[in-house]
Design a protein around this motif. Structure first.
Motif, PDB file in Angstrom:
ATOM      1  N   ARG A  94      52.775  95.618   8.344  1.00  0.00           N
ATOM      2  CA  ARG A  94      52.493  94.580   8.352  1.00  0.00           C
ATOM      3  C   ARG A  94      51.202  94.487   7.285  1.00  0.00           C
ATOM      4  O   ARG A  94      49.888  95.707   7.052  1.00  0.00           O
ATOM      5  N   GLY A  95      51.160  93.173   7.408  1.00  0.00           N
ATOM      6  CA  GLY A  95      50.512  92.485   6.100  1.00  0.00           C
ATOM      7  C   GLY A  95      50.932  92.242   5.183  1.00  0.00           C
ATOM      8  O   GLY A  95      50.860  91.431   4.080  1.00  0.00           O
ATOM      9  N   ASN A  96      52.012  92.921   4.330  1.00  0.00           N
ATOM     10  CA  ASN A  96      52.924  92.974   3.530  1.00  0.00           C
ATOM     11  C   ASN A  96      53.735  91.384   3.697  1.00  0.00           C
ATOM     12  O   ASN A  96      54.429  90.920   2.914  1.00  0.00           O
ATOM     13  N   SER A  97      54.338  90.784   5.126  1.00  0.00           N
ATOM     14  CA  SER A  97      55.132  89.907   5.395  1.00  0.00           C
ATOM     15  C   SER A  97      54.578  89.152   4.122  1.00  0.00           C
ATOM     16  O   SER A  97      53.369  88.106   5.014  1.00  0.00           O
ATOM     17  N   GLY A  98      55.721  87.942   4.055  1.00  0.00           N
ATOM     18  CA  GLY A  98      55.347  86.525   3.440  1.00  0.00           C
ATOM     19  C   GLY A  98      54.944  86.801   1.438  1.00  0.00           C
ATOM     20  O   GLY A  98      54.505  86.070   1.102  1.00  0.00           O
ATOM     21  N   GLY A  99      54.848  87.745   1.237  1.00  0.00           N
ATOM     22  CA  GLY A  99      54.620  88.325  -0.381  1.00  0.00           C
ATOM     23  C   GLY A  99      55.087  88.424  -1.262  1.00  0.00           C
ATOM     24  O   GLY A  99      56.910  87.962  -0.880  1.00  0.00           O
ATOM     25  N   PRO A 100      55.251  88.504  -2.201  1.00  0.00           N
ATOM     26  CA  PRO A 100      56.731  87.462  -3.023  1.00  0.00           C
ATOM     27  C   PRO A 100      56.995  89.122  -3.846  1.00  0.00           C
ATOM     28  O   PRO A 100      56.300  90.320  -4.154  1.00  0.00           O
ATOM     29  N   VAL A 101      58.298  88.586  -3.983  1.00  0.00           N
ATOM     30  CA  VAL A 101      58.909  89.531  -4.617  1.00  0.00           C
ATOM     31  C   VAL A 101      59.241  89.190  -5.796  1.00  0.00           C
ATOM     32  O   VAL A 101      60.211  88.187  -6.103  1.00  0.00           O
ATOM     33  N   LEU A 102      58.896  90.261  -6.932  1.00  0.00           N
ATOM     34  CA  LEU A 102      59.117  89.654  -8.450  1.00  0.00           C
ATOM     35  C   LEU A 102      60.219  90.971  -9.296  1.00  0.00           C
ATOM     36  O   LEU A 102      60.535  91.769  -8.685  1.00  0.00           O
ATOM     37  N   ASN A 103      60.898  89.777 -10.297  1.00  0.00           N
ATOM     38  CA  ASN A 103      61.569  90.417 -10.746  1.00  0.00           C
ATOM     39  C   ASN A 103      61.448  91.351 -12.173  1.00  0.00           C
ATOM     40  O   ASN A 103      59.595  91.120 -12.544  1.00  0.00           O
ATOM     41  N   GLY A 104      61.913  91.771 -13.273  1.00  0.00           N
ATOM     42  CA  GLY A 104      61.034  92.577 -13.943  1.00  0.00           C
ATOM     43  C   GLY A 104      60.645  91.092 -15.107  1.00  0.00           C
ATOM     44  O   GLY A 104      59.720  91.913 -15.751  1.00  0.00           O
ATOM     45  N   GLN A 105      61.112  90.102 -15.289  1.00  0.00           N
ATOM     46  CA  GLN A 105      60.584  89.385 -15.727  1.00  0.00           C
ATOM     47  C   GLN A 105      59.345  88.152 -15.024  1.00  0.00           C
ATOM     48  O   GLN A 105      58.422  86.937 -15.411  1.00  0.00           O
ATOM     49  N   ASN A 106      58.834  89.218 -13.883  1.00  0.00           N
ATOM     50  CA  ASN A 106      57.327  89.140 -13.528  1.00  0.00           C
ATOM     51  C   ASN A 106      57.528  87.575 -12.344  1.00  0.00           C
ATOM     52  O   ASN A 106      57.056  86.535 -12.402  1.00  0.00           O
ATOM     53  N   GLN A 107      58.657  86.557 -12.289  1.00  0.00           N
ATOM     54  CA  GLN A 107      59.634  85.774 -11.513  1.00  0.00           C
ATOM     55  C   GLN A 107      60.346  85.419 -10.267  1.00  0.00           C
ATOM     56  O   GLN A 107      60.244  86.993 -10.119  1.00  0.00           O
TER      57      GLN A 107
END
Length: 591
Positions: free
Chosen positions: A533-546
């Protein structure tokens, strides 16, 4: 009779003399007319070469004649010859030095300046800058120069005296004749003529800095080798040379303190290297700064980070305060009457807002354009200038403050719902739709922004993604990546505010994709790091920080996926974009 004949002869001589004078005058006029007819019109001259660096470098090394040089510089040979031998090619004036005295400047006239700029472009393509050199090199600056001397026990600064004037015509000619260029003598003379004035490198010519760097290549190599042997770091910015060490003392081959006078003395080995390369150390600008003192490199403060002087930031704040309180016009008049001491050519006064914007951009260049001080000062400046714009920062490093300043906290007023949003390029703020409740507000702890009202731009309840905006400028954004190539086993990072409490910072988790699990037509990737809870909506990033996805489901979240409700999932960003950017909002009840 004889008298008459003598008179006639005298008259003939006078007549012949007059004819000769007339012929000479006519010839002078004709020559002047011909020279005038050959005078080139530089308005048609290109100001920049269109070829790429590789082409320019290979063509430079194949130069054999004067005409080859003209062709390389995209100049008519007659035009080039005319301006190489034309008188009054430079305008000379002096500028007052900060430390006292005057500096003689020789500025080339426009046609020659254009030719020099194009040669400067060629020489930058040819020159392979050595690592210690930071002045007038592409991709380097006073910031990169100062950044090589952070957290040092001792710092040595000294200048080279009469840096440009000490590089004479013969040295420039020898540079192009010698290795690795090996150009013919005639070509080397032509290039040296373009670069030189009064047989030296002029202060004010576009070619002088790059030629000086090429001349100093051997000295840079020797001083770098000495620095490595003595456990030091060496850099050079034009004539400003810096040695530093992490230890509490320098090696005797670098600098030592005279036991009698207690003054710091540059070691003989450094002086020998500098002298053998045709330069002289300026003793009045030699200083050693130990840890605990304000260590300064090329005008910037070095400690834990590269920084500008506090006095500079205070000055900018004072200028902003004056403009906000009394108006731009009154602040400008006060600034010019009491504080504008910069010497300028002519009587034209500087533009107050442009001076202020320049100072702000200098702070941003040194501290970073995601720096909180820079962002706050820019927020105060933008309302003062209706034409001013500010480019957004695209975060580039997962460990940097840039990324943290793109992550936003969503918190329901008088309610338990929490979530995360992130600023993305062209998308305002993105989040999960299920965290949006009536009265939800946005905050960005890294930017010290709190309690901002949200406006829902687009949302899709089925896919569980939403796009929202806030009533403030969003300075830092994340770039979007390609989620179509994701596969099981890929490493990802999830950023957010799980179980957030006041004072908590952004939480960064690293995990791997363990499965692909579609749900009611929505593609989901499952990861092995917990989304709570609280993490929903957060970005998921790859190794290139995208950004490659939006976190939508995890442990402790409202039931939605049946037997899989404890698995941590994210929606790939490529799929989410179709519902955040195109068409009308599509909403449906969660199954």
């Amino acid at each position: 009779m004889q008298t008459h004949l003598r008179s006639c002869r005298c008259a003939d001589k006078v007549s012949q003399s007059g004819v000769r004078s007339s012929l000479v005058a006519l010839c002078v006029v004709r020559i002047a007319e011909r020279r005038e007819s050959y005078r080139p019109r530089f308005s048609n001259m290109s100001t920049r070469l269109s070829a790429d660096d590789a082409t320019l470098a290979s063509t430079f090394l194949r130069l054999r004649t004067f005409n080859d040089v003209a062709v390389l510089l995209d100049v008519n040979p007659k035009t080039l010859r005319f301006y190489l031998h034309k008188a009054n090619n430079y305008k000379a004036f002096t500028l007052r030095k900060r430390c006292g005295g005057f500096r003689a400047i020789s500025s080339p006239v426009s046609p020659l300046r254009i030719i020099q700029r194009k040669l400067n472009q060629v020489l930058h393509a040819v020159y392979r800058g050595r690592s210690p050199v930071h002045g007038f090199v592409r991709g380097k600056s006073i910031v990169t120069n100062a950044g090589r001397h952070l957290n040092r026990g001792l710092l040595l600064n000294f200048d080279l005296e009469a840096f440009f004037p000490s590089i004479h015509f013969g040295r420039v000619k020898g540079l192009f004749e010698g290795k690795p260029y090996l150009l013919p003598e005639r070509v080397a003379i032509t290039l040296a003529q373009i670069c030189s004035y009064n047989k030296t490198l002029p202060i004010g010519a576009p070619t002088s800095p790059i030629v000086a760097n090429m001349i100093c290549a051997q000295m840079d190599s020797q001083l770098k080798r000495l620095a490595i042997d003595c456990g030091c770091t060496y850099t050079r910015y034009a004539d400003d040379i810096t040695f530093s060490t992490v230890h509490g003392r320098f090696a005797p081959l670098v600098v030592y303190r005279d036991p009698t006078s207690r003054k710091w003395i540059i070691a003989d080995e450094i002086q020998r290297i500098v002298a053998s390369n045709g330069f002289t150390i300026n003793p009045s600008k030699t200083r050693v700064l130990p840890r605990g003192y304000r260590q300064e490199v090329t005008g910037l403060i070095v400690g834990d980070r590269v920084n500008v002087k506090r006095k500079f930031i205070r000055q900018v704040r004072a200028m902003l305060h004056a403009a906000e309180r009394w108006g731009v016009l009154a602040a400008s008049q006060h600034f010019h009457s009491k504080f504008d001491r910069k010497q300028r050519l002519g009587s034209r006064r500087s533009d107050f807002l442009r001076v202020l914007r320049g100072k702000l951009e200098f702070i941003g260049a040194v501290r970073g354009r995601d720096d909180i001080i820079y962002l706050r000062l820019m927020d105060r400046f933008l309302p003062l200038d209706a034409k001013a714009r500010m480019r957004k920062v695209i975060a580039s490093s997962v460990a940097s403050d840039e990324v943290l300043r793109a992550i936003w906290l969503l918190d329901e007023i008088n309610g338990p719902t929490q979530g995360t949003a992130f600023a993305a390029k062209g998308l305002d703020l993105c989040t999960a739709a299920h965290v949006l409740k009536p009265g939800t507000q946005a905050s960005c702890p890294a930017l010290l922004l709190r309690g901002l009202d949200l406006h829902v731009v687009r949302d899709n309840d089925h896919v569980d993604v939403a796009r929202v905006s806030v009533n403030t400028r969003i300075p830092v954004q994340l770039s979007l990546g390609d989620s179509k190539s994701l596969k099981i086993g890929d490493t990802v990072r999830i950023l957010g505010f799980p179980l957030h409490r006041a004072g908590s910072s952004v939480h960064i988790q690293q995990g791997r994709i363990t499965a692909f699990s579609p749900w009611h037509g929505v593609p989901h990737f499952i990861v092995d790091c917990p989304i709570v809870r609280g993490n929903s909506g957060g970005p998921v990033l790859n190794g290139q920080n995208q950004v490659i996805g939006v976190a939508v489901k995890g442990q402790g979240l409202p039931k939605k996926f049946g037997d899989d409700d404890e698995l941590s999932r994210f929606v790939p960003i490529d799929f989410a974009l179709g519902f955040l950017t195109d068409g009308d909002n599509i909403t449906s009840h969660r199954g």
